[in-house]
Design an enzyme around this catalytic site. Sequence first.
Site, PDB file in Angstrom:
ATOM      1  N   HIS A   1      -7.485  32.198  21.599  1.00 31.87           N
ATOM      2  CA  HIS A   1      -8.666  31.506  21.078  1.00 31.87           C
ATOM      3  C   HIS A   1      -9.083  30.377  22.017  1.00 31.87           C
ATOM      4  CE1 HIS A   1      -7.124  32.880  16.934  1.00 31.87           C
ATOM      5  NE2 HIS A   1      -8.235  33.565  17.167  1.00 31.87           N
TER       6      HIS A   1
ATOM      7  N   LYS B   1      -9.556  36.355   1.477  1.00 26.16           N
ATOM      8  CA  LYS B   1      -8.312  36.318   2.246  1.00 26.16           C
ATOM      9  C   LYS B   1      -7.460  35.143   1.789  1.00 26.16           C
ATOM     10  CE  LYS B   1      -9.836  38.377   6.597  1.00 26.16           C
ATOM     11  NZ  LYS B   1      -9.907  38.175   8.051  1.00 26.16           N
TER      12      LYS B   1
ATOM     13  N   ARG C   1     -10.238  41.769  23.061  1.00 25.86           N
ATOM     14  CA  ARG C   1      -8.932  42.008  23.665  1.00 25.86           C
ATOM     15  C   ARG C   1      -8.774  43.449  24.104  1.00 25.86           C
ATOM     16  NH1 ARG C   1      -5.903  39.991  18.450  1.00 25.86           N
ATOM     17  NH2 ARG C   1      -7.495  41.420  17.776  1.00 25.86           N
TER      18      ARG C   1
ATOM     19  N   SER D   1      -3.506  36.241  15.918  1.00 24.49           N
ATOM     20  CA  SER D   1      -2.922  35.315  14.945  1.00 24.49           C
ATOM     21  C   SER D   1      -1.921  36.029  14.051  1.00 24.49           C
ATOM     22  CB  SER D   1      -4.024  34.683  14.093  1.00 24.49           C
ATOM     23  OG  SER D   1      -4.852  33.861  14.874  1.00 24.49           O
TER      24      SER D   1
END
Length: 163
Positions: free
Chosen positions: A17, A41, A90, A128
């Site tokens: 990040h 979440k 990514r 994460s």
Amino acid sequence: MRRAVYPGTFDPATYGHLDIIERAAKQFDEVVVAVLRNSAKTPLFSTSERVNILKEVTKNIPNVVIDTFDGLSVDFVRKRDAQVIIRGLRAMTDFEYELHMAQTNRILAPDIDTMFLITSLEYAYLSSTTVREVAAFGESVDRFVPPYVASLLKEKLHNEYNK
């Protein structure tokens, strides 16, 4: 002023990040890192904790501002008078999801562009979720997150498992 918004959950903020934040900050006058408040979440860190973490780890980047949002990213981007949404990529799996989101956002807000930044190779594997899993098994996450984040993660997991 050219302003961009980098939205995300950041639970927790990783070196990946920070790589995206630092590189975006070189491209724009201001980068708003927007922490998502998502009631669907259950993040490990609260919204305020994630904001404080990001403020700490970006304190040396003068044109970065930390904020929170819920709802659609494009609505928040408009509210902040920004022109661009920043997204990090990514792998190809990220690209497929992010392309879908960018196309949807383009339909919702034709005046807002999405800029993809490819994560530096050294962080291409990092997420994460991976950081939380490694930390939950008691392994060091020092290679994945800044020391401040690693210490908070260790403390948080210790408190969670000792309730």
